[in-house]
Design a protein around this motif. Structure first.
Motif, short mmCIF file in Angstrom:
data_model
loop_
_atom_site.label_atom_id
_atom_site.label_comp_id
_atom_site.label_asym_id
_atom_site.label_seq_id
_atom_site.Cartn_x
_atom_site.Cartn_y
_atom_site.Cartn_z
N LEU A 30 0.82 -1.21 0.00
CA LEU A 30 0.00 0.00 0.00
C LEU A 30 0.86 1.27 0.00
O LEU A 30 0.56 2.23 -0.70
N ARG A 31 1.92 1.26 0.79
CA ARG A 31 2.81 2.44 0.81
C ARG A 31 3.49 2.64 -0.54
O ARG A 31 3.63 3.77 -1.02
N ARG A 32 3.89 1.53 -1.19
CA ARG A 32 4.51 1.66 -2.51
C ARG A 32 3.50 2.15 -3.55
O ARG A 32 3.82 2.97 -4.41
N LEU A 33 2.27 1.67 -3.48
CA LEU A 33 1.22 2.14 -4.38
C LEU A 33 0.94 3.63 -4.14
O LEU A 33 0.82 4.40 -5.09
N GLU A 34 0.88 4.02 -2.89
CA GLU A 34 0.66 5.42 -2.55
C GLU A 34 1.79 6.30 -3.11
O GLU A 34 1.54 7.36 -3.68
N ARG A 35 3.00 5.83 -3.00
CA ARG A 35 4.15 6.56 -3.55
C ARG A 35 4.05 6.66 -5.08
O ARG A 35 4.27 7.72 -5.65
N ASP A 36 3.70 5.55 -5.71
CA ASP A 36 3.57 5.55 -7.17
C ASP A 36 2.47 6.48 -7.65
O ASP A 36 2.56 7.05 -8.73
N LEU A 37 1.42 6.63 -6.87
CA LEU A 37 0.33 7.55 -7.24
C LEU A 37 0.77 9.01 -7.14
O LEU A 37 0.17 9.88 -7.76
N GLY A 38 1.80 9.25 -6.36
CA GLY A 38 2.28 10.62 -6.18
C GLY A 38 3.37 11.04 -7.15
O GLY A 38 3.83 12.17 -7.10
N ASP A 39 3.81 10.15 -8.02
CA ASP A 39 4.86 10.53 -8.96
C ASP A 39 4.43 10.26 -10.40
O ASP A 39 3.25 10.15 -10.70
N THR A 40 5.40 10.13 -11.28
CA THR A 40 5.12 9.99 -12.71
C THR A 40 4.48 8.64 -13.06
O THR A 40 4.07 8.44 -14.20
N ARG A 41 4.43 7.70 -12.12
CA ARG A 41 3.86 6.38 -12.39
C ARG A 41 2.33 6.33 -12.25
O ARG A 41 1.72 5.30 -12.48
N LYS A 42 1.71 7.42 -11.87
CA LYS A 42 0.26 7.42 -11.65
C LYS A 42 -0.52 6.92 -12.87
O LYS A 42 -1.41 6.07 -12.72
N PRO A 43 -0.23 7.38 -14.10
CA PRO A 43 -0.97 6.86 -15.26
C PRO A 43 -0.84 5.34 -15.41
O PRO A 43 -1.81 4.65 -15.74
N GLU A 44 0.35 4.81 -15.15
CA GLU A 44 0.58 3.37 -15.24
C GLU A 44 -0.24 2.63 -14.18
O GLU A 44 -0.84 1.59 -14.45
N VAL A 45 -0.28 3.18 -12.95
CA VAL A 45 -1.07 2.56 -11.88
C VAL A 45 -2.55 2.56 -12.25
O VAL A 45 -3.24 1.55 -12.11
N LEU A 46 -3.04 3.69 -12.76
CA LEU A 46 -4.45 3.78 -13.15
C LEU A 46 -4.77 2.80 -14.27
O LEU A 46 -5.83 2.16 -14.25
#
Length: 164
Positions: A129-145
């Motif tokens: 969850l912390r790694r996902l939260e971090r990814d949502l806060g940087d340039t990886r957000k589109p990839e996560v979505l």
């Protein structure tokens, strides 16, 4: 409508107290009323203007706007001729599919080889969850979505309901 509700309740031997709540926003009115009544469950019918899932989401967003402390409660959307939709409003343990539980356990097994008996499944979930939260806060957000959208579209075995 009220007389029909009373009639159905009487047939089931259940007491009913009708309440009329004037409001500008029906979603706010529902969650405020449920909160003021200290209800554990809010039951509503379907909407002619939106899908049941969207109705549940809008009621959930209204719940999020309530002042702290917010009392968690469950929401049931009754759909004639189809199973009801149940949603927990507020923080609650997620309903996981069996393959998600299996995946978590497999990851835990791999990690426990190096970390030992002190490692718990909740530790793995916390890090994820912390790694996902971090990814949502940087340039990886589109990839996560994109990943989440793909997972939402993947069919699940309807014979295997989520676990609590």
């Amino acid at each position: 409508m009220f007389s029909h509700v009373v009639e159905v309740a009487e047939k089931e031997g259940k007491p009913v107290e009708l309440l009329v709540v004037p409001a500008v926003d029906p979603f706010d009115a529902m969650v405020q009323s449920a909160t003021n009544l200290k209800a554990s469950r809010l039951v509503t019918g379907v909407s002619a203007q939106m899908h049941s899932e969207e109705l549940a989401r809008r009621i959930g967003l209204a719940w999020e706007k309530l002042p702290e402390p917010r009392q968690p409660f469950s929401l049931e959307v009754i759909r004639p001729g189809r199973p009801s939709i149940y949603v927990n409003l507020g923080p609650h343990p997620p309903r996981l599919w069996p393959d998600d539980v299996d995946r978590l356990h497999e990851i835990w097994l791999k990690l426990s080889e190096g970390l030992g008996a002190q490692l718990h499944h909740r530790d793995v979930v916390g890090v994820a969850l912390r790694r996902l939260e971090r990814d949502l806060g940087d340039t990886r957000k589109p990839e996560v979505l994109d990943d989440i959208r793909k997972d939402m579209r993947e069919p699940r075995d309807s014979e295997r309901p989520p676990t609590s």
